[in-house]
Scaffold this motif. Structure first.
Motif, short mmCIF file in Angstrom:
data_model
loop_
_atom_site.label_atom_id
_atom_site.label_comp_id
_atom_site.label_asym_id
_atom_site.label_seq_id
_atom_site.Cartn_x
_atom_site.Cartn_y
_atom_site.Cartn_z
N UNK A 1 66.04 7.92 -8.88
CA UNK A 1 65.95 8.85 -10.00
C UNK A 1 64.66 9.65 -9.91
N UNK A 2 64.71 10.87 -10.42
CA UNK A 2 63.52 11.72 -10.43
C UNK A 2 62.50 11.16 -11.42
N UNK A 3 61.24 11.17 -11.03
CA UNK A 3 60.16 10.63 -11.85
C UNK A 3 59.02 11.64 -11.96
N UNK A 4 58.14 11.49 -12.94
CA UNK A 4 56.99 12.41 -13.05
C UNK A 4 56.07 12.30 -11.83
N UNK A 5 55.49 13.42 -11.46
CA UNK A 5 54.62 13.46 -10.28
C UNK A 5 53.18 13.08 -10.66
N UNK A 6 52.54 12.31 -9.79
CA UNK A 6 51.16 11.92 -10.04
C UNK A 6 50.45 11.62 -8.73
N UNK A 64 46.00 0.87 -11.99
CA UNK A 64 45.70 2.14 -11.32
C UNK A 64 45.28 3.17 -12.36
N UNK A 65 44.47 4.12 -11.93
CA UNK A 65 44.17 5.30 -12.72
C UNK A 65 44.90 6.46 -12.04
N UNK A 66 45.83 7.06 -12.77
CA UNK A 66 46.66 8.13 -12.19
C UNK A 66 46.41 9.46 -12.89
N UNK A 67 46.55 10.52 -12.12
CA UNK A 67 46.53 11.87 -12.68
C UNK A 67 47.96 12.41 -12.61
#
Length: 241
Positions: A48-53, A63-66
Motif C-alpha cells: 500500500x502507498x504510504x507517506x514519504x519520509x 526514529x526521528x523522521x522528516x
C-alpha cells in the motif's frame, strides 16, 4: 511528554465500556471485510502507498523522521475507547474511499490508518480521536468531496518532524498508553531531548499508526507518532473542510 490514557473513567459517566452488539456489528463487519481484503494473499499484491519520509536520527528504540507534505482525510470521533473510535472513524473513511463522495470516485487503500489522541477540555466524560486516511498523491491537490453525512474533513500537513516508536501485535486500549509512555521515556533520555519540544501545542498528544489488517497474526506493525519541534524548526498543519 504528557501521556493521555484513553481508558479514562468517571462515576458521572456510568459504564464507559458497556457492550452494544448491534452497533459493534454495524461497524466491525465492513471494517473487517476491507482490512481482510488488504491482507489476504498480501504477497500477490503490491504494498500500500504510504507517506514519504527520511530518517533524521536513530535512537535505541525510536526514529526521528522528516515527513514530506501530505493530505489526510479525517473523521473525528468522541469516544472512551481507542479501539472503538478507530473502528467508527475508519468505517466512515472506508465509505468515502469506496465512492461515498460527490464524484462517486473510488480511492485506493493506503497505509497507515492513523488515530490521533486529541487533547480534550473535558477529560472526565469524553475523549477526542482523529482517525486519518492518507490521501494518495494522485488526489492530493483535489480530493473528491465527501458526502456531507460522513462528516469528513481534510488536513494539509506541511513538512513535519515526528518521533516514531515501532511495536508489534495489536494496538489496544490497554497497551497503547504503555507504548506512548515508552516513547516518552526514550525521548527524555536521548541526547537531543534538550534541543527539542514535544508534543507540540495544538496538535495530537500522540498518534497510533496501524499498518496491518486484523487477520494478519504475524509480523504486525504499529507505530507511536509524536510531533516534535527540533532545532527550532516547527512543523505545522492547517485544516480545511
Amino acid at each position: 511528554m504528557e501521556v493521555f490514557h484513553p481508558k479514562h473513567r468517571d462515576r458521572n459517566c456510568g459504564d464507559l465500556y458497556r457492550d452494544d452488539v448491534s452497533m459493534e456489528q454495524k461497524i466491525l463487519v465492513p471494517l473487517l471485510l476491507v482490512l481482510l481484503s488488504c491482507t489476504f494473499c498480501a504477497a500477490d499484491f503490491p504494498p500500500l502507498e504510504t507517506p514519504e519520509y527520511t530518517v533524521l536520527k536513530t535512537g535505541k528504540d525510536f526514529e526521528i523522521r522528516s515527513y514530506k507534505e501530505a493530505v489526510w482525510a479525517v473523521a473525528m470521533v468522541d469516544d472512551f475507547s481507542f479501539v472503538h473510535a478507530t473502528q467508527a472513524g475508519f468505517h466512515r473513511l472506508f465509505q468515502y474511499i469506496e465512492g461515498g463522495n460527490h464524484n462517486w470516485t473510488k480511492i485506493p487503500m493506503t497505509a497507515p490508518v492513523l488515530t490521533g489522541i486529541v487533547p480534550s477540555a473535558g477529560p472526565f466524560c469524553s475523549s477526542a480521536f482523529a482517525v486519518r486516511f492518507y490521501v494518495p498523491p494522485k488526489f492530493r491537490n483535489a480530493p473528491p468531496t465527501p458526502l456531507e453525512e460522513l462528516d469528513i474533513t481534510f488536513e494539509h500537513w506541511d513538512e513535519r518532524t515526528v518521533a516514531v516508536r515501532t511495536f508489534p501485535g495489536y494496538a489496544k486500549d490497554d497497551n497503547v498508553p504503555q507504548e506512548a509512555e515508552k516513547l516518552s521515556i526514550s525521548l527524555s533520555n536521548s541526547d537531543f531531548a534538550k534541543d527539542s519540544i514535544y508534543p507540540i501545542e495544538g496538535l495530537d498528544s500522540y498518534a497510533i499508526a496501524q499498518y496491518s489488517g486484523p487477520f494478519q497474526i504475524f509480523n504486525r506493525k504499529n507505530e507511536v507518532w509524536v510531533n516534535i519541534k527540533l532545532d527550532n524548526k516547527t512543523s505545522g498543519v492547517t485544516a480545511s473542510s
